[in-house]
Design an enzyme around this catalytic site. Structure first.
Site, PDB file in Angstrom:
ATOM      1  N   GLY A  48       5.097 -10.048   3.912  1.00  0.00           N
ATOM      2  CA  GLY A  48       5.914 -10.016   5.119  1.00  0.00           C
ATOM      3  C   GLY A  48       5.235 -10.753   6.265  1.00  0.00           C
ATOM      4  CD  GLU A  49       7.539 -15.489   8.500  1.00  0.00           C
ATOM      5  OE1 GLU A  49       8.296 -15.165   9.440  1.00  0.00           O
ATOM      6  OE2 GLU A  49       7.479 -16.640   8.044  1.00  0.00           O
ATOM      7  CD  GLN A  73      -5.977  -3.566   3.026  1.00  0.00           C
ATOM      8  OE1 GLN A  73      -5.866  -3.992   1.879  1.00  0.00           O
ATOM      9  NE2 GLN A  73      -5.029  -3.769   3.931  1.00  0.00           N
ATOM     10  CG  ASP A 106       0.979  -7.143   8.078  1.00  0.00           C
ATOM     11  OD1 ASP A 106       0.380  -6.541   8.973  1.00  0.00           O
ATOM     12  OD2 ASP A 106       1.802  -6.600   7.325  1.00  0.00           O
ATOM     13  CG  HIS A 134       7.104  -2.243   1.829  1.00  0.00           C
ATOM     14  ND1 HIS A 134       7.052  -1.123   2.618  1.00  0.00           N
ATOM     15  CD2 HIS A 134       5.887  -2.822   1.929  1.00  0.00           C
ATOM     16  CE1 HIS A 134       5.852  -1.014   3.162  1.00  0.00           C
ATOM     17  NE2 HIS A 134       5.123  -2.038   2.770  1.00  0.00           N
ATOM     18  CG  MET A 154      -1.925  -1.166   1.157  1.00  0.00           C
ATOM     19  SD  MET A 154      -3.446  -0.873   2.052  1.00  0.00           S
ATOM     20  CE  MET A 154      -2.840  -0.662   3.699  1.00  0.00           C
ATOM     21  N   GLY A 155       2.147   1.096  -0.428  1.00  0.00           N
ATOM     22  CA  GLY A 155       3.050   2.241  -0.507  1.00  0.00           C
ATOM     23  C   GLY A 155       3.620   2.621   0.850  1.00  0.00           C
ATOM     24  CB  ALA A 156       3.911   4.537   3.323  1.00  0.00           C
TER      25      ALA A 156
HETATM   26  O1  PAF Z   1      -0.043  -5.604   3.662  1.00  0.00           O
HETATM   27  C1  PAF Z   1      -0.485  -4.702   2.908  1.00  0.00           C
HETATM   28  O2  PAF Z   1       0.195  -3.710   2.621  1.00  0.00           O
HETATM   29  C2  PAF Z   1      -1.884  -4.843   2.335  1.00  0.00           C
HETATM   30  O3  PAF Z   1      -2.750  -5.441   3.251  1.00  0.00           O
HETATM   31  C3  PAF Z   1      -1.919  -5.573   0.969  1.00  0.00           C
HETATM   32  C4  PAF Z   1      -1.456  -7.008   1.091  1.00  0.00           C
HETATM   33  C5  PAF Z   1      -1.026  -4.838  -0.024  1.00  0.00           C
HETATM   34  C6  PAF Z   1      -3.348  -5.583   0.441  1.00  0.00           C
HETATM   35  O4  PAF Z   1      -3.845  -4.302   0.266  1.00  0.00           O
END
Ligand code: PAF
Length: 287
Positions: free
Chosen positions: A150-151, A61, A153, A37, A30-32
């Protein structure tokens, strides 16, 4: 690096790659962006000949309008980082491209025993339905061979795995280890919203969790250790502490005792002001 914003453009590019025999990896974000990442991009580059990174702040979401509005949006800086990391294509669709007028289909993973029950699924209504829906769309849009998550999450990874298995999607999900600051705080796009004093408190989350994981591994009573960790987080300044739980890694079932041979994870979520932090760590019994 090329930036693409339409499904047709993306498919044309991926088709060419696949005709040339390349395997494709995608890193959904989702950027940032931060080093966490970029570690996913490095993992993707090691496994696939072509790498797509997606940047899309997925409105469906978010269970809280303020959280969606204040979510950091830094596309230009993200593009520079991705290009330097060797990404071939940045896919950055608009909200109306992803969800055009009339969009009506959503994937429901709510209440699936284990994976979406409780933890973040317990407090963020509809969150994992929104994640499953957008990830499914991204996987179908990119026609990727591998997708990297990433783990940090951990529950999200398990929800995505469940969805991919249930829908027979032809993609391999690759989970990569959590990246941390030097003091142990898990990297997260939300960290940049912490005020300096909150940032000092934030480090107590991994510290208390590490100590609790060590106690549990050494045989401490699990419910007592979890309650103790939650109360230490409150004492450190977190308010509220949403959960501190021990779950089996494979199906995310809650555990009240350690059992040998079952990989388990300690998972927690807690707030500092209006910033929600999560973390997770494996608990290993001594050999
Ligand atoms: O983990 C995230 O950044 C978001 O939940 C994802 C997997 C990109 C879905 O929008």
């Amino acid at each position: 690096m090329e930036t693409i914003s339409t499904v047709a453009g993306l498919r044309a590019c991926v088709r060419k790659w696949k005709q040339a025999g390349a395997r494709v990896g995608v890193v959904p974000t989702m950027g940032a962006l931060h080093e966490g990442h970029l570690s996913l991009v490095h993992a993707a580059r090691a496994q696939a000949e072509r790498v797509i990174a997606t940047v899309f702040v997925n409105p469906i979401q978010f269970d809280n309008a303020d959280d969606l509005e204040t979510y950091p949006r830094t596309l230009e800086a993200d593009a520079r980082l991705l290009e330097n990391a060797g990404v071939d294509v940045l896919y950055a669709p608009t909200v109306s491209q992803m969800y055009p007028p009339g969009f009506a289909t959503s994937i429901s993973v709510s209440g699936v025993s284990g994976v979406s029950e409780g933890l973040c699924g317990g407090t963020r209504a509809g969150h994992f339905d929104g994640v499953a829906t957008v990830v499914c769309k991204l996987l179908m849009q990119t026609l990727t061979d591998y997708a990297f998550f990433g783990e940090k999450d951990f529950q999200q990874v398990q929800v995505v795995r469940r969805m991919v298995t249930d829908l027979d999607l032809p993609v391999e999900i690759v989970a990569c280890p959590t990246q941390r600051e030097a003091d142990g705080l898990a990297l997260s796009s939300r960290n940049r919203r912490l005020a300096p004093q909150q940032r000092q408190i934030a480090v107590a989350l991994p510290r208390i969790m590490r100590a609790s994981a060590a106690d549990i591994a050494a045989g401490a009573d699990v419910p007592v250790a979890l309650a103790q960790a939650a109360s230490q987080l409150v004492d450190a300044g977190f308010d509220p502490v949403e959960y501190v739980e021990l779950r089996s890694e494979l199906d995310l079932q809650p555990l009240a005792v350690m059992s040998e041979g079952t990989p388990v994870r300690l998972l927690a979520a807690a707030w500092l002001g209006d910033v929600r932090l999560i973390d997770g760590m494996a608990v290993s019994m001594p050999e």
